[in-house]
Every structure is written in structure tokens, then in C-alpha cells.
Design a protein around this motif. Structure first.
Motif, mmCIF file in Angstrom:
data_model
loop_
_atom_site.group_PDB
_atom_site.id
_atom_site.type_symbol
_atom_site.label_atom_id
_atom_site.label_comp_id
_atom_site.label_asym_id
_atom_site.label_seq_id
_atom_site.Cartn_x
_atom_site.Cartn_y
_atom_site.Cartn_z
ATOM 1 N N UNK A 67 0.835 -1.198 0.000
ATOM 2 C CA UNK A 67 0.000 0.000 0.000
ATOM 3 C C UNK A 67 0.874 1.254 0.000
ATOM 4 N N UNK A 68 1.943 1.208 0.778
ATOM 5 C CA UNK A 68 2.924 2.309 0.778
ATOM 6 C C UNK A 68 3.439 2.558 -0.636
ATOM 7 N N UNK A 69 3.740 1.484 -1.328
ATOM 8 C CA UNK A 69 4.280 1.603 -2.683
ATOM 9 C C UNK A 69 3.242 2.207 -3.626
ATOM 10 N N UNK A 70 2.003 1.780 -3.467
ATOM 11 C CA UNK A 70 0.947 2.356 -4.285
ATOM 12 C C UNK A 70 0.916 3.870 -4.088
ATOM 13 N N UNK A 71 1.008 4.252 -2.828
ATOM 14 C CA UNK A 71 0.986 5.675 -2.502
ATOM 15 C C UNK A 71 2.145 6.408 -3.179
ATOM 16 N N UNK A 72 3.315 5.840 -3.002
ATOM 17 C CA UNK A 72 4.507 6.488 -3.558
ATOM 18 C C UNK A 72 4.415 6.578 -5.074
ATOM 19 N N UNK A 73 4.033 5.486 -5.686
ATOM 20 C CA UNK A 73 3.937 5.472 -7.140
ATOM 21 C C UNK A 73 2.970 6.550 -7.615
ATOM 22 N N UNK A 74 1.860 6.656 -6.954
ATOM 23 C CA UNK A 74 0.880 7.638 -7.400
ATOM 24 C C UNK A 74 1.341 9.060 -7.119
ATOM 25 N N UNK A 75 2.110 9.211 -6.038
ATOM 26 C CA UNK A 75 2.753 10.507 -5.805
ATOM 27 C C UNK A 75 3.635 10.879 -6.989
ATOM 28 N N UNK A 76 4.259 9.866 -7.564
ATOM 29 C CA UNK A 76 5.194 10.103 -8.670
ATOM 30 C C UNK A 76 4.475 10.178 -10.010
ATOM 31 N N UNK A 77 3.186 10.089 -9.949
ATOM 32 C CA UNK A 77 2.427 10.220 -11.180
ATOM 33 C C UNK A 77 2.210 8.914 -11.936
ATOM 34 N N UNK A 78 2.534 7.786 -11.283
ATOM 35 C CA UNK A 78 2.258 6.500 -11.941
ATOM 36 C C UNK A 78 0.933 5.960 -11.427
ATOM 37 N N UNK A 79 0.119 5.518 -12.319
ATOM 38 C CA UNK A 79 -1.151 4.932 -11.890
ATOM 39 C C UNK A 79 -0.998 3.441 -11.607
ATOM 40 N N UNK A 80 -1.693 3.008 -10.571
ATOM 41 C CA UNK A 80 -1.780 1.574 -10.271
ATOM 42 C C UNK A 80 -3.217 1.174 -10.539
ATOM 43 N N UNK A 81 -3.480 0.181 -11.356
ATOM 44 C CA UNK A 81 -2.523 -0.720 -12.007
ATOM 45 C C UNK A 81 -2.179 -0.317 -13.436
ATOM 46 N N UNK A 129 -7.418 -6.390 6.145
ATOM 47 C CA UNK A 129 -8.751 -5.919 5.775
ATOM 48 C C UNK A 129 -8.740 -4.669 4.893
ATOM 49 N N UNK A 130 -7.794 -3.770 5.141
ATOM 50 C CA UNK A 130 -7.747 -2.544 4.352
ATOM 51 C C UNK A 130 -7.702 -2.822 2.858
ATOM 52 N N UNK A 131 -7.032 -3.900 2.518
ATOM 53 C CA UNK A 131 -6.865 -4.219 1.117
ATOM 54 C C UNK A 131 -8.184 -4.465 0.405
ATOM 55 N N UNK A 132 -9.215 -4.779 1.162
ATOM 56 C CA UNK A 132 -10.519 -5.072 0.577
ATOM 57 C C UNK A 132 -11.254 -3.819 0.125
ATOM 58 N N UNK A 133 -10.911 -2.694 0.726
ATOM 59 C CA UNK A 133 -11.601 -1.459 0.373
ATOM 60 C C UNK A 133 -11.519 -1.219 -1.125
ATOM 61 N N UNK A 134 -12.618 -0.800 -1.709
ATOM 62 C CA UNK A 134 -12.608 -0.678 -3.166
ATOM 63 C C UNK A 134 -11.627 0.383 -3.633
ATOM 64 N N UNK A 135 -11.331 1.360 -2.772
ATOM 65 C CA UNK A 135 -10.369 2.370 -3.194
ATOM 66 C C UNK A 135 -8.945 1.848 -3.159
ATOM 67 N N UNK A 136 -8.736 0.752 -2.453
ATOM 68 C CA UNK A 136 -7.405 0.154 -2.400
ATOM 69 C C UNK A 136 -7.389 -1.061 -3.321
ATOM 70 N N UNK A 137 -8.296 -1.976 -3.075
ATOM 71 C CA UNK A 137 -8.470 -3.141 -3.945
ATOM 72 C C UNK A 137 -7.154 -3.828 -4.264
ATOM 73 N N UNK A 138 -6.470 -4.202 -3.225
ATOM 74 C CA UNK A 138 -5.138 -4.775 -3.379
ATOM 75 C C UNK A 138 -5.183 -6.266 -3.710
#
Lengths: 366, 366
Positions: free
Chosen positions: A269-283, A295-304
Motif C-alpha cells: 500500500x505504501x508503494x501504491x501511494x509512492x507510485x501515485x505521488x510520482x504520477x504513476x497509476x496503479x494498475x 482488511x484494508x486491502x478489501x476497500x474498493x479504493x485500495x483493492x489490493x
DNA sequence: TTGAAAGCGCTAACAC
DNA sequence: GTGTTAGCGCTTTCAA
């Protein structure tokens, strides 16, 4: 407000904890000896129904409750188990502890939870405390601390079980890291990824970290991909900027990885954050896979997309193993269990941005 | 595998937990009486440096560790405190427990953590166990269970503190719900919202739930807005579909609320999920504010505007109050504390989609 | 400065 | 069936 005089005696009730009825009080009230009361309590021996009833009444009338300290002292066992955890605020740990408490309680044990925050000194003091309490056994979770401690515990012949981590010489139960990582890699390769990086977390217990990293390299090899040392990152909370920099340079090259496999969900999740900070979209630009299944990963905004560890089974089996160890003594051979991992695909993974190769999708027996 | 004979004696080590050295062993080895050893251990009395040294050596040589059960028995205090929590997997609770453990440990107490999952039966059993252990005190967290239990504990004169929940007749420490809710409402009104709904969580402790709801209505009134009963929702995990339906009908009307204030972060995030499932964007179409300040809310993909509870202070003060209660006895008057709340504005709130009124922004002394 | 002894509340072996 | 007794390992007077 009454002002207290200099040399006034302390107020009456002060810390003279309310005197609780003892087994003697019950014996006196019901007119039997204390062993009879004890027998009624523990449902042993034999006595007339009348006696039993009288004792029961006395117990109720007095609000009697046996004193565990006295029982522990004479029985030389406490039904206490210690749970040592690095960080309870970490969702994975919290869930594990919760299930451990449940499993322990179902077997009649009480858990003493110790949060060490990863400080060896604090850990040592907590364990010392547990030993003074004469806990029947100790469960070590995601043990990041000084591994010498384990050896010491074993030397003291204290029953120990490692839950969700591993020590050759101690009872251990953990997820099948190897298979879990392989599942993740196969998933990514199946989507078409060929450039996959790995990010581990400095706070993961070293052996587990090593195991997952090795499993990653092996899985790549099996898929015909070459592990690249420069694509192995370690995220360290205390050196956040540094990680960010390394990630930045990693993803900004022409031959940048199209997917990231993290050693745990938190890092993912940290990496997702960092990547998006850098302007890269996941996925869209980069896929990310985690490990744990919090459990956090289940949230639709995270959807890990992640590899799920069976927390409940880990806890359940951990307590069972600990109990067996308590029963069988320190000389029985140590036992290790690996529990199956499961991949959950959500929306943090997708095919890579542009097909970088055209090789046919490989069929694999999953 | 050796087959065990019918009447063979049990294997040697079996559960005959390794015999640990006692104070007598230390006394014998160092050639003093056990009271002297005891004095050395507790650093009381006076003795020659030589004696002290000899005793210390013996302790080290034997690996002696005092037995807490014996000490508890004679001292009539255990330095154990019970922590009763509904659900450790809830991030807010986990963090609170973590800090409670720390604060307790700093004061020389050990925590027994009990997870009740909100089942009154389990709760009763756990508390019974705590009392058998003769814990010095009990901390009740976000106590959702049978409130009769509290009365019973108080009647038994057991030191109790309510942390992050409230009982008139018991020591309590909680956030200033009223001010917290007011902060949130003012923030929304400041953004231009006039139609604000409230969503509470069935699992929040009833008094807190009530308090926050009342505070919400009062805050609306203060802002010149009228509370609408049909805009007060309760989210219930066990009746998810129903909540969804109510939310659906709530937001699909012409005069739909443009903002949602949730009674906790968990619910707030749930609402965000539901709204987005229904095709409403947060915060574009609807703003959402939470309450608690759990870590997940910080994630940029969540970015929840929320009212932060000072978890560390709650825990710290809770333990301090419990200790004072232990010291002062059950007859001292009970004490209650409200800790200040703090609003953190992130990206789940924004001005409402279309200005529904043109009234001038109101200046408020914050 | 040190030690003897009583006792915390209970269990468990054994006697009656 | 029920009671007596001897501890479990420690602290805490009180004497010496």
C-alpha cells in the motif's frame, strides 16, 4: 474541598483492597472442611448431594471466587500464556493476536499481550516479566527482535511457539511463503508482466524476509525470467526518503519494472501511494501485489491483489502446538508447520501498459 | 514409534515443568536466610555489602527469578490489569490497547487483554477470569456490552476505568465528543453544506452514540440548520443490505444531503465505499467526515477528513486514573475527563456540488 | 545486620 | 464422604 493536614493518617480504604472471601469462609459457612469445598469447586472426589448443595449456596452467598495465585502456587502451572508482538497497531498482528486470544481462551488459557515496538530492550524486559509470572508458554509473533532471546528461552526450557515466523530449532507455524510468492509471480506473469520488482520491509522478521525474497527469485527463474538485483528494494520506515528515491529511479528508466511484488500488504500500500505521488497509476502503469490479506486491502479504493495468510488457522494451530509443547515437555522434538497461502485478485494488478514481448501465455498447473 | 504400554508410567519430562530455583535455593547457596535474600531482591532492610554480593552471585548462578504467584499471594496485589475490548481487529481499538499496554507497563503493570467480540456471554466469562486472577483493576474500552456488568464490577468494588466510553458513576476518560462533532459540522458548513446527514454505527457504545448524535443536532441548530430525523442513519454490519438501501434512497432524492458525518472512521469509509458503488463520487457529489483518526484514513487513496481522538493521551490518562483508583480505594469520588478533539481536513470533503444558497459565510471563533 | 516463624489461599495425598 | 495435614514460594513482622 477538605485540605489534608500534614501528618494526617491516610484515608481508611486506601489500597487496602477489599478483603475477598476465601475458601475458609466458604468452609465455615457451609460447615465442612476446606478440602470438601475444594472438591466441590473442582468437581472431584465424591460427596453427598446435600453437602454439595450447601457448599454451593455458601459460595453464592459469599460471592466467593477462587484465588488464581494460590492455585498457581500449589499447582505449579498458571494457565497463562505470553504473546509477544512487535506492533499491535499493525493490522495483521492485531488480527493474529485477536485469534490467538480466542484460541487460548477456548483452551482455558489467559493471554498476556506484550507489545515491544521492536525494541530489544523492551522485549527483554517483557519476557522477563512473563517468566516471573511463570507463564506456561510463550508465543512469538512476527518476531523481529533479537534472535538470541529465542535461544535463551529454549535454554530455559520454556515452551515457545513461533507464529507467522520461523526458527529451525523451535516449534513454528507460518504460511507457506514459498508457494504464496509463487502464486503472486505466476499471476503477474500470466498477465504478461516480465519486469517484476520486489519490495521488502525492513521490519519483517529476517528469516521470513529472506524466504520470501528467495522464493521470489526462484519463481522468476521458473517462469523463465531473470532476477535483477537492482530491482530488489527494501522499504524502511525510518528512511522513507531514501526508498522513495530508489523507487523513483527504478520506475523512471526506460526498462522500468511493470509490476511490484511487496513482502507484505503494508509495504504494498505504501508503494501504491509512492507510485501515485510520482504520477504513476496503479494498475495502469504499474501493478502491485501484496502479502498478508489485511482488511484494508478489501476497500474498493485500495483493492489490493494479495496473498492471504490464514490468520485464524495460524493462531489456532499455534496455540495447539504450544499446548502440546506444554504437555510434552521441552525434550520432545520440535515441530514446524506450513499453512497454504491463497491469492486474491483485486484491482491493483492488470496487464502491463504495453506488451513488451509476444511469447505465448504459459500454461501452468496452479 | 514406541507403543506405550497400558500401565507404563508417563514419560519423564511430561508436564513436570522444569523445576525452577526458589528463594530457598538462593538462601542455601549464599548461606543466608531467605528473608535476607528477599531483602536483597526488594532492596529493603540493610545488610553488609559482602552479603548482598554473595546473594547476588547466587541469584545469577542459579538463574533465579522470583515467583509472581507467591508474591501476589502474600501481598494481596498482582500488578495485573485487565483490558476488555470488543474487537481488537478494529484499528482504533488496537492502537488504544497498544498504548494502554505501554502506559501500564511503564507503571509496572501487566495487561491481560480480553477480546469479547461484543458477546455478553464471552464478556462475562472473561471478566470472571480477570477477577479470579485478582487483577488490580480493569479498563473497559469502547464498551458495547451489557452495562449491568459495570454496575456489578463497581458493586464488587473492583477498580474500573472506562476508556473512550462513558459511565456517570465510573471513572471515565473520553474525547470531547461534543466539541469534536461541532468541529466537523462547522467545517462542513464552512464549505457551504446545508444538508448534512449523520451515520452512526450500531456497534458503538450506546452512550457515546447518543452523545455524538445529540452533539450533531445541537451543532446543526447552532449553525442555523434544521436536523432532519430521516437523515439519521445507523449502519449495522449485520444488516448491510438494509443500510445500503436507506443510503440509496437518501442520496437519490432531489433534496439529498450533500455531506455525511459518520460517528467513526470505519463507518465513514464504509459509506464512501457504498456511495461510490452507487455512482456518487466523494467528495465531488458528497462529502464525508469521519471520527477517530485511524491510520487508514491517511492513505492518499482514502484521504478521510476526520475528527482525531488523542489515543495516546486517552490510554495514558486512563491508566493513570486506574492506578489512582487502585491507590485510593473504591470510596473516593469518581472522576471523568474529556480530552480535546482535533479536526484533520483531507480530501473527502469539498464544497457541495452546486451552491444551494447564497448566504454569506459565517465567521466563527474556532 | 541477620534469622525464625507465621501465614497468604489453595490443592492433593492420605486418614478416618 | 469428609477431614487433616503438609506444603507451594514468597513477604513481613519481630527477635536476636
Amino acid at each position: 474541598m477538605a485540605v489534608r493536614q500534614e501528618n494526617e493518617p491516610a484515608p481508611a480504604q486506601s489500597r487496602a483492597a477489599v478483603r475477598r472471601p476465601t475458601i475458609n469462609d466458604v468452609a465455615a459457612l457451609s460447615g465442612v472442611s476446606k478440602s470438601t469445598v475444594s472438591n466441590v469447586l473442582r468437581d472431584t472426589g465424591s460427596m453427598s448431594e446435600a453437602t454439595r448443595a450447601r457448599v454451593r449456596d455458601a459460595i453464592k452467598a459469599l460471592g466467593y471466587r477462587p484465588n488464581a495465585a494460590a492455585r498457581n502456587l500449589v499447582q505449579q502451572r498458571t494457565r497463562l500464556i505470553g504473546v509477544v508482538v512487535g506492533d499491535l497497531a499493525n493490522a495483521f498482528n492485531a488480527e493474529l493476536v485477536k485469534h490467538l486470544e480466542l484460541a487460548a481462551s477456548e483452551r482455558g488459557y489467559i493471554t498476556l499481550v506484550c507489545n515491544t515496538d521492536g525494541f530489544p530492550e523492551r522485549e527483554r524486559r517483557r519476557i522477563e516479566t512473563l517468566l516471573e509470572q511463570r507463564v506456561d508458554g510463550i508465543a512469538l509473533l512476527q518476531f523481529t527482535g533479537d534472535r538470541a532471546v529465542i535461544g535463551q528461552l529454549l535454554a530455559e526450557r520454556v515452551p515457545v511457539v513461533m507464529v507467522s515466523c520461523w526458527a529451525e530449532y523451535a516449534d513454528s507455524v507460518a504460511v507457506d511463503d514459498q508457494e504464496g510468492v509463487a502464486l503472486a509471480v505466476r499471476h503477474l506473469v500470466g498477465l504478461g508482466h516480465e519486469r517484476i520488482a520486489h519490495v521488502t520491509d525492513a521490519r519483517i522478521e529476517p528469516i521470513t524476509r529472506r524466504t520470501r525474497l528467495d522464493a521470489f527469485e526462484r519463481a522468476l527463474l521458473l517462469e523463465g525470467l531473470k532476477p535483477r538485483p537492482e530491482w530488489m528494494l527494501t522499504w524502511d520506515e525510518d528512511a522513507d526518503a531514501e526508498t522513495r528515491e530508489r523507487l523513483q529511479s527504478l520506475v523512471s528508466g526506460e526498462e522500468a519494472p511493470t509490476a511490484l511484488l511487496a513482502a507484505n500488504d503494508f509495504t504494498a500500500i505504501k508503494m501504491m501511494e509512492m507510485l501515485e505521488d510520482m504520477g504513476r497509476q496503479v494498475p495502469r502503469d504499474v501493478s502491485v501485489v501484496g502479502f498478508d490479506g489485511i482488511a484494508v486491502g478489501e476497500l474498493s479504493r485500495i483493492a489490493l491483489t494479495t496473498v492471504v495468510q490464514p490468520r485464524e488457522s495460524l493462531a489456532e494451530l499455534g496455540i495447539r502446538m504450544l499446548e502440546e509443547r506444554i504437555e510434552s515437555g521441552p525434550d520432545a522434538p520440535s515441530r514446524q508447520h506450513r499453512l497454504p497461502a491463497r491469492l486474491i485478485v483485486r484491482h491493483s494488478t492488470a496487464p502491463p501498459p504495453k506488451a513488451t514481448s509476444r511469447r505465448a501465455p504459459r500454461k501452468r498447473s496452479q
